[in-house]
Write a protein that holds these residues in place. Structure first.
Motif, mmCIF file in Angstrom:
data_model
loop_
_atom_site.group_PDB
_atom_site.id
_atom_site.type_symbol
_atom_site.label_atom_id
_atom_site.label_comp_id
_atom_site.label_asym_id
_atom_site.label_seq_id
_atom_site.Cartn_x
_atom_site.Cartn_y
_atom_site.Cartn_z
ATOM 1 N N ARG A 28 6.722 17.694 11.916
ATOM 2 C CA ARG A 28 5.198 17.186 11.477
ATOM 3 C C ARG A 28 5.427 15.772 10.691
ATOM 4 O O ARG A 28 4.508 14.976 10.850
ATOM 5 N N GLY A 29 6.128 15.760 9.752
ATOM 6 C CA GLY A 29 6.325 14.537 9.015
ATOM 7 C C GLY A 29 6.854 13.339 9.778
ATOM 8 O O GLY A 29 6.369 12.081 9.838
ATOM 9 N N GLY B 78 4.233 12.294 12.166
ATOM 10 C CA GLY B 78 3.004 11.802 11.342
ATOM 11 C C GLY B 78 3.166 10.146 11.288
ATOM 12 O O GLY B 78 2.513 9.453 10.989
ATOM 13 N N THR B 79 4.700 10.043 11.363
ATOM 14 C CA THR B 79 4.911 8.376 11.220
ATOM 15 C C THR B 79 4.535 7.762 12.451
ATOM 16 O O THR B 79 4.432 6.532 12.424
ATOM 17 N N ARG C 98 -1.087 8.771 13.262
ATOM 18 C CA ARG C 98 -1.547 8.577 11.872
ATOM 19 C C ARG C 98 -2.572 9.795 11.767
ATOM 20 O O ARG C 98 -2.752 10.416 10.576
ATOM 21 N N ASP C 99 -3.218 10.377 12.869
ATOM 22 C CA ASP C 99 -4.230 11.382 13.050
ATOM 23 C C ASP C 99 -3.460 12.815 12.784
ATOM 24 O O ASP C 99 -2.508 13.043 13.553
ATOM 25 N N ARG C 100 -3.665 13.185 11.428
ATOM 26 C CA ARG C 100 -2.960 14.600 11.258
ATOM 27 C C ARG C 100 -3.088 15.630 12.358
ATOM 28 O O ARG C 100 -2.110 16.462 12.739
ATOM 29 N N HIS C 101 -4.575 15.760 12.941
ATOM 30 C CA HIS C 101 -4.823 16.750 13.927
ATOM 31 C C HIS C 101 -4.018 16.523 15.191
ATOM 32 O O HIS C 101 -3.252 17.415 15.699
ATOM 33 N N ALA D 11 -1.206 14.767 15.385
ATOM 34 C CA ALA D 11 0.350 15.034 15.090
ATOM 35 C C ALA D 11 0.704 16.603 15.190
ATOM 36 O O ALA D 11 1.497 16.856 15.671
ATOM 37 N N GLU D 12 -0.349 17.218 14.628
ATOM 38 C CA GLU D 12 -0.248 18.855 14.651
ATOM 39 C C GLU D 12 0.019 19.333 16.088
ATOM 40 O O GLU D 12 0.638 20.136 16.559
#
Length: 183
Positions: free
Chosen positions: A23-24, A27-28, A31-34, A36-37
């Motif tokens: 996830r990290g 995430g790079t 940028r959108d957390r959802h 990325a998940e």
């Protein structure tokens, strides 16, 4: 290793071991957390559905998952960029074709065809369109309200607007033309 991954307990262990770092990493890129998940879940889904594609002789599991996730993340970015460009093209075309007089907007909003068109949308599309435009939610607020990813919220709004446009165009072109008698 294939047998180990296809075993639910071992798969769960692999997920717990690698998901946070993955996830990290994603995430790079996104940028959108959802989103990325979603990409991380897709990478693990790829592992679950096709464990034979992972070859421990070529790479360790973390590297393999990063490769899959990186490809998926790039695909997502390209898809979002294409969607954004398409929305801009459609929006510019529609914007140029509309008279933006406030009286026209009021008349358009109150038309029976608009209410009928909204009624024909799926519940998900209707909720997305009405929250976005009537409640004036941003896309991020809309996604939070609907408890979906930002891309899903955008898709629901776009699909709802396209369906609504088709309905309104059909309703407008199928109305009988009224003729007045000339003296």
């Amino acid at each position: 290793m294939h047998e180990l991954i296809s075993d639910p307990a071992n798969f769960t262990h692999a997920y717990r071991t690698h998901a946070t770092q993955l996830r990290g990493f994603v995430g790079t890129i996104i940028r959108d957390r959802h989103l990325a998940e979603d990409v991380v879940h897709e990478a693990f889904l790829e592992l679950w559905k096709h464990p034979d594609r992972f070859d421990p002789a070529r790479a360790d599991l973390q590297s393999w998952l990063r490769t899959i996730a990186h490809r998926r993340a790039i695909d997502r970015i390209r898809s979002l960029e294409a969607s954004h460009a398409r929305d801009l093209r459609v929006g510019k075309r529609e914007h140029a074709a509309v008279n933006h007089d406030t009286d026209q907007w009021d008349a358009l909003f109150h038309r029976q065809e608009l209410r009928a068109g909204l009624a024909r949308l799926s519940d998900a599309q209707r909720d997305a369109v009405t929250l976005r435009y009537l409640a004036e939610r941003t896309t991020i607020e809309l996604a939070d309200d609907l408890q979906v990813s930002v891309s899903t919220a955008k898709t629901r709004v776009r699909d709802g607007l396209l369906a609504l446009h088709r309905h309104l165009h059909t309703a407008t072109t199928s109305q009988p033309q009224h003729r007045t008698k000339s003296s």
